[in-house]
Design a protein around this motif. Structure first.
Motif, PDB file in Angstrom:
ATOM      1  N   LYS A 157      17.166 -28.805 -27.199  1.00 27.87           N
ATOM      2  CA  LYS A 157      18.518 -29.237 -27.364  1.00 27.87           C
ATOM      3  C   LYS A 157      19.636 -28.537 -26.856  1.00 27.87           C
ATOM      4  O   LYS A 157      19.683 -27.216 -26.978  1.00 27.87           O
ATOM      5  N   ALA A 158      20.480 -28.947 -26.213  1.00 26.59           N
ATOM      6  CA  ALA A 158      21.473 -28.110 -25.385  1.00 26.59           C
ATOM      7  C   ALA A 158      22.522 -27.930 -26.169  1.00 26.59           C
ATOM      8  O   ALA A 158      23.320 -28.851 -26.871  1.00 26.59           O
ATOM      9  N   ASN A 159      22.826 -26.585 -26.204  1.00 31.08           N
ATOM     10  CA  ASN A 159      24.076 -26.234 -27.001  1.00 31.08           C
ATOM     11  C   ASN A 159      25.458 -26.106 -26.299  1.00 31.08           C
ATOM     12  O   ASN A 159      25.915 -25.135 -25.764  1.00 31.08           O
ATOM     13  N   ILE A 160      25.834 -27.269 -26.346  1.00 29.89           N
ATOM     14  CA  ILE A 160      27.095 -27.679 -25.258  1.00 29.89           C
ATOM     15  C   ILE A 160      28.026 -28.364 -26.443  1.00 29.89           C
ATOM     16  O   ILE A 160      27.995 -29.401 -26.845  1.00 29.89           O
ATOM     17  N   PRO A 161      29.369 -27.485 -26.744  1.00 31.53           N
ATOM     18  CA  PRO A 161      30.402 -28.019 -27.593  1.00 31.53           C
ATOM     19  C   PRO A 161      30.884 -29.412 -27.038  1.00 31.53           C
ATOM     20  O   PRO A 161      31.253 -29.518 -25.567  1.00 31.53           O
ATOM     21  N   GLY A 162      31.053 -30.384 -27.762  1.00 33.67           N
ATOM     22  CA  GLY A 162      31.685 -31.647 -27.398  1.00 33.67           C
ATOM     23  C   GLY A 162      30.965 -32.526 -26.595  1.00 33.67           C
ATOM     24  O   GLY A 162      31.245 -33.547 -25.947  1.00 33.67           O
ATOM     25  N   LEU A 163      29.487 -32.222 -26.673  1.00 35.65           N
ATOM     26  CA  LEU A 163      28.457 -33.008 -25.631  1.00 35.65           C
ATOM     27  C   LEU A 163      28.395 -34.526 -25.899  1.00 35.65           C
ATOM     28  O   LEU A 163      28.375 -35.357 -25.176  1.00 35.65           O
ATOM     29  N   GLU A 164      28.624 -34.692 -27.534  1.00 39.74           N
ATOM     30  CA  GLU A 164      28.752 -36.097 -27.745  1.00 39.74           C
ATOM     31  C   GLU A 164      29.929 -36.918 -27.222  1.00 39.74           C
ATOM     32  O   GLU A 164      29.577 -38.078 -27.529  1.00 39.74           O
ATOM     33  N   ASN A 165      30.695 -36.198 -26.796  1.00 38.24           N
ATOM     34  CA  ASN A 165      31.984 -36.858 -26.626  1.00 38.24           C
ATOM     35  C   ASN A 165      32.155 -37.366 -24.878  1.00 38.24           C
ATOM     36  O   ASN A 165      32.844 -38.088 -24.667  1.00 38.24           O
ATOM     37  N   PHE A 166      30.784 -37.123 -24.421  1.00 40.57           N
ATOM     38  CA  PHE A 166      30.723 -37.069 -22.718  1.00 40.57           C
ATOM     39  C   PHE A 166      30.813 -38.683 -22.590  1.00 40.57           C
ATOM     40  O   PHE A 166      29.799 -39.222 -22.938  1.00 40.57           O
ATOM     41  N   GLU A 167      31.495 -39.294 -21.881  1.00 36.71           N
ATOM     42  CA  GLU A 167      31.445 -40.733 -21.457  1.00 36.71           C
ATOM     43  C   GLU A 167      30.878 -41.002 -20.403  1.00 36.71           C
ATOM     44  O   GLU A 167      30.634 -42.304 -20.066  1.00 36.71           O
ATOM     45  N   GLY A 168      30.301 -40.011 -19.532  1.00 42.06           N
ATOM     46  CA  GLY A 168      29.293 -40.462 -18.536  1.00 42.06           C
ATOM     47  C   GLY A 168      28.014 -40.529 -19.121  1.00 42.06           C
ATOM     48  O   GLY A 168      27.541 -40.810 -20.132  1.00 42.06           O
ATOM     49  N   THR A 169      26.928 -40.183 -18.059  1.00 43.17           N
ATOM     50  CA  THR A 169      25.740 -40.240 -18.288  1.00 43.17           C
ATOM     51  C   THR A 169      25.023 -38.754 -18.613  1.00 43.17           C
ATOM     52  O   THR A 169      25.156 -38.098 -17.678  1.00 43.17           O
ATOM     53  N   THR A 170      24.354 -38.594 -19.454  1.00 40.88           N
ATOM     54  CA  THR A 170      23.780 -37.170 -19.821  1.00 40.88           C
ATOM     55  C   THR A 170      21.956 -37.361 -19.388  1.00 40.88           C
ATOM     56  O   THR A 170      21.682 -38.330 -20.161  1.00 40.88           O
ATOM     57  N   VAL A 171      21.494 -36.497 -18.708  1.00 43.12           N
ATOM     58  CA  VAL A 171      20.373 -36.268 -18.633  1.00 43.12           C
ATOM     59  C   VAL A 171      19.589 -34.986 -18.732  1.00 43.12           C
ATOM     60  O   VAL A 171      20.154 -34.093 -18.252  1.00 43.12           O
ATOM     61  N   HIS A 172      18.292 -34.908 -19.114  1.00 39.98           N
ATOM     62  CA  HIS A 172      17.646 -33.800 -19.236  1.00 39.98           C
ATOM     63  C   HIS A 172      16.647 -33.894 -18.152  1.00 39.98           C
ATOM     64  O   HIS A 172      15.986 -34.799 -17.947  1.00 39.98           O
ATOM     65  N   PRO A 173      16.394 -32.823 -17.232  1.00 36.01           N
ATOM     66  CA  PRO A 173      15.316 -32.728 -16.239  1.00 36.01           C
ATOM     67  C   PRO A 173      14.039 -33.152 -16.620  1.00 36.01           C
ATOM     68  O   PRO A 173      13.162 -33.764 -15.944  1.00 36.01           O
ATOM     69  N   GLN A 174      13.632 -32.972 -17.924  1.00 33.51           N
ATOM     70  CA  GLN A 174      12.203 -33.138 -18.338  1.00 33.51           C
ATOM     71  C   GLN A 174      12.128 -34.704 -18.452  1.00 33.51           C
ATOM     72  O   GLN A 174      11.006 -35.111 -18.415  1.00 33.51           O
ATOM     73  N   PHE A 175      13.239 -35.424 -18.762  1.00 28.27           N
ATOM     74  CA  PHE A 175      12.981 -36.896 -18.835  1.00 28.27           C
ATOM     75  C   PHE A 175      13.999 -37.659 -17.970  1.00 28.27           C
ATOM     76  O   PHE A 175      14.828 -38.396 -18.401  1.00 28.27           O
ATOM     77  N   TRP A 176      13.740 -37.397 -16.558  1.00 27.27           N
ATOM     78  CA  TRP A 176      14.656 -37.818 -15.532  1.00 27.27           C
ATOM     79  C   TRP A 176      14.356 -39.232 -15.474  1.00 27.27           C
ATOM     80  O   TRP A 176      13.154 -39.819 -15.165  1.00 27.27           O
ATOM     81  N   PRO A 177      15.219 -40.296 -15.547  1.00 33.87           N
ATOM     82  CA  PRO A 177      14.797 -41.676 -15.317  1.00 33.87           C
ATOM     83  C   PRO A 177      14.609 -42.047 -13.996  1.00 33.87           C
ATOM     84  O   PRO A 177      15.088 -41.684 -13.159  1.00 33.87           O
TER      85      PRO A 177
END
Length: 491
Positions: A157-177
């Motif tokens: 889990k990425a410890n990034i403040p305000g990540l839930e507010n990001f209006e773009g696309t969030t992706v983790h390299p381990q599960f790249w679509p």
């Protein structure tokens, strides 16, 4: 019992291997060669051989160590490049498994969920769950956990403040679509490790701008990726020349590691000067390429043919350094006040470390907490009979650690056969209290976060952690098998 390949007549496998990646394939090869009369099976959750290299699909996925040592000792890597892409590595693994007929021993889509040891029968009872939800049990005298070092199902889990507010696309390299579209878009990669160093030049080929956002810089070592063209390749048989490559890369890694440890200031200057010559004038060394830690407190990141720096010079990639204060819409706001615009946010902040693939282990009905266990020869666990776990090195390729473990396993099995022994259990002597040491001594954040859940090494005897491949290989082949080990004879 389910139907399985090469099922032994009594329904009990001599060795059950979990994982059909590098560790599992390598272990199977050594069992076939050194214990040809033994039965074994490989169970894997996935549908293909390859482990990590079948799972990860992000753009540019490649090895973070050279393939001459990352490849098997018994099958030289023969491509003329040291760092290779994931698809080529997966193909190499599959080709070797087929050639050695190891693939005939693999059961795919069998996720191991539990393993329980029963002393009364001196066997492991392994419970699996198939892709359609059915459960099955397998019996084995020995278990080898070739499950890698991270959670396949859950990212860190990425410890990034305000990540839930990001209006773009969030992706983790381990599960790249597979359908991820990034052409013409602004991409921000959060992280500075091997994954980020790999992603940046590959995403920059299509994205409008790629920015690597790092909290602290890391050390990057640009290398010439071409191999196989030296003078000895022209006069020696192919198998010999590529084995020589393997030994040269092995020694090079050892020399670099110990040089960095012994002369950190000089090593820092050399690494930083190499980077400085490749940067464009628009990007400064300080603060972007001035790490706060010593070389090899964290892993070095390799940039084959300097592709990372080429992307920076082309103007389609950039680097930002600082802590994130918050995220607003599509803006990433740093504590310095700098704002980064992003359509896609890639959280390349590390992996969730797990030893043993999250399998529930019990010994005579008692649950096993891995964090409470010391590791014997960094291959077996205190008070757990007939169980081997495979782990690699932090300062060299994973496969070298797998090689040491496989050699130790086969020697131990041969010893037990010759003495009529059925189980081996590491025991910490009550006469000496061990001082705990980390299994992986790295300063990386994701390693620190997992430390309290990981088994540990000790400070003496066979409980000490691994130091280097050559010394550990000698110990695997010739070191004591009986020190701090309890054996049980055949009943």
């Amino acid at each position: 019992m389910s139907t399985q390949p090469n099922s032994p007549g009594n329904g009990i496998f001599d060795v059950l291997i979990v994982g059909a990646g590098i560790s599992g394939i390598n272990t199977a090869y050594h069992i076939q060669k050194k214990l040809p009369g033994s039965s074994y099976v490989i169970l894997d959750t996935r549908s293909n051989i390859g482990g990590t290299w079948d799972l990860f699909k992000y753009p540019g996925i490649r090895s973070d160590t050279d393939l001459h040592t990352f490849g098997f000792s018994w099958s030289a890597w023969k491509e003329n490049r040291a760092i290779a892409d994931g698809e080529s590595i997966a193909r190499y693994l599959k080709d070797n498994a087929v050639q050695e007929r190891i693939d005939e021993h693999i059961l795919f889509q069998h996720r191991v969920i539990a393993a329980r040891w029963t002393s009364s029968k001196q066997i492991w009872i392994v419970t699996t769950e198939t892709s359609n939800g059915q459960q099955a049990e397998y019996l084995a005298r020995f278990i080898v956990l070739g499950t890698g070092y991270y959670d396949y199902n859950e990212p860190l889990k990425a410890n990034i403040p305000g990540l839930e507010n990001f209006e773009g696309t969030t992706v983790h390299p381990q599960f790249w679509p597979e359908d991820m579209e990034y052409a013409g878009k602004r991409v921000v990669i959060v992280g500075s490790g091997a994954t980020a160093i790999t992603l940046l030049p590959n995403l920059a080929k299509q994205a409008s701008m790629v920015t690597m956002l790092q909290r602290t810089p890391g050390y990057i070592l640009p290398i010439d990726n071409a191999t196989g063209n030296r003078w000895y390749h022209r006069i020696m048989p192919t198998s010999w020349s590529f084995q020589l490559d393997r030994w040269m890369f092995m020694w090079l890694a050892i020399v670099i590691f110990y040089f960095c440890r012994a002369f950190p200031s000089r090593a820092r200057k050399m690494l930083e000067s190499g980077v400085a010559t490749l940067l464009p004038a628009s990007i400064s060394m300080d603060p972007h390429f001035k790490p706060s830690y010593k070389p090899w407190d964290q892993r070095l990141c390799f940039s084959p043919n300097g592709d990372f720096f080429e992307a920076l010079r082309n103007g389609r990639a950039d680097v930002a350094t600082g802590k994130i204060r918050t995220i607003k819409g599509r803006k990433i706001v740093l504590e310095s006040g700098q704002e980064l615009e992003a359509d896609i946010l890639v959280t390349a902040t590390g992996l969730k470390l797990v030893v043993g693939g999250g399998i529930q282990l019990t010994v005579d009905g008692r649950p096993v907490q891995l964090a409470d266990r010391y590791t014997w020869r960094t291959s077996m666990l205190e008070d757990i009979p007939n169980l081997i776990f495979v782990t690699g090195y932090v300062n060299a390729s994973w496969t070298l650690g797998a090689e040491v473990t496989a050699q130790l396993l086969c020697r131990l099995l041969l010893f037990m056969q010759s003495k009529g022994l059925v189980s081996a259990t590491p025991r910490v002597s009550s006469a000496r209290k061990l001082q705990p040491r980390l299994l992986w001594n790295l300063e990386a954040t994701y390693v620190k976060r997992a430390a309290e859940d990981m088994p540990k090494c000790g400070d003496s005897g066979p409980w000490k952690g691994r130091t280097n491949y050559l010394l550990d290989l000698w110990r695997a082949r010739y070191g004591s098998l009986v020190k701090n080990m309890d054996f049980a004879p055949e009943m």
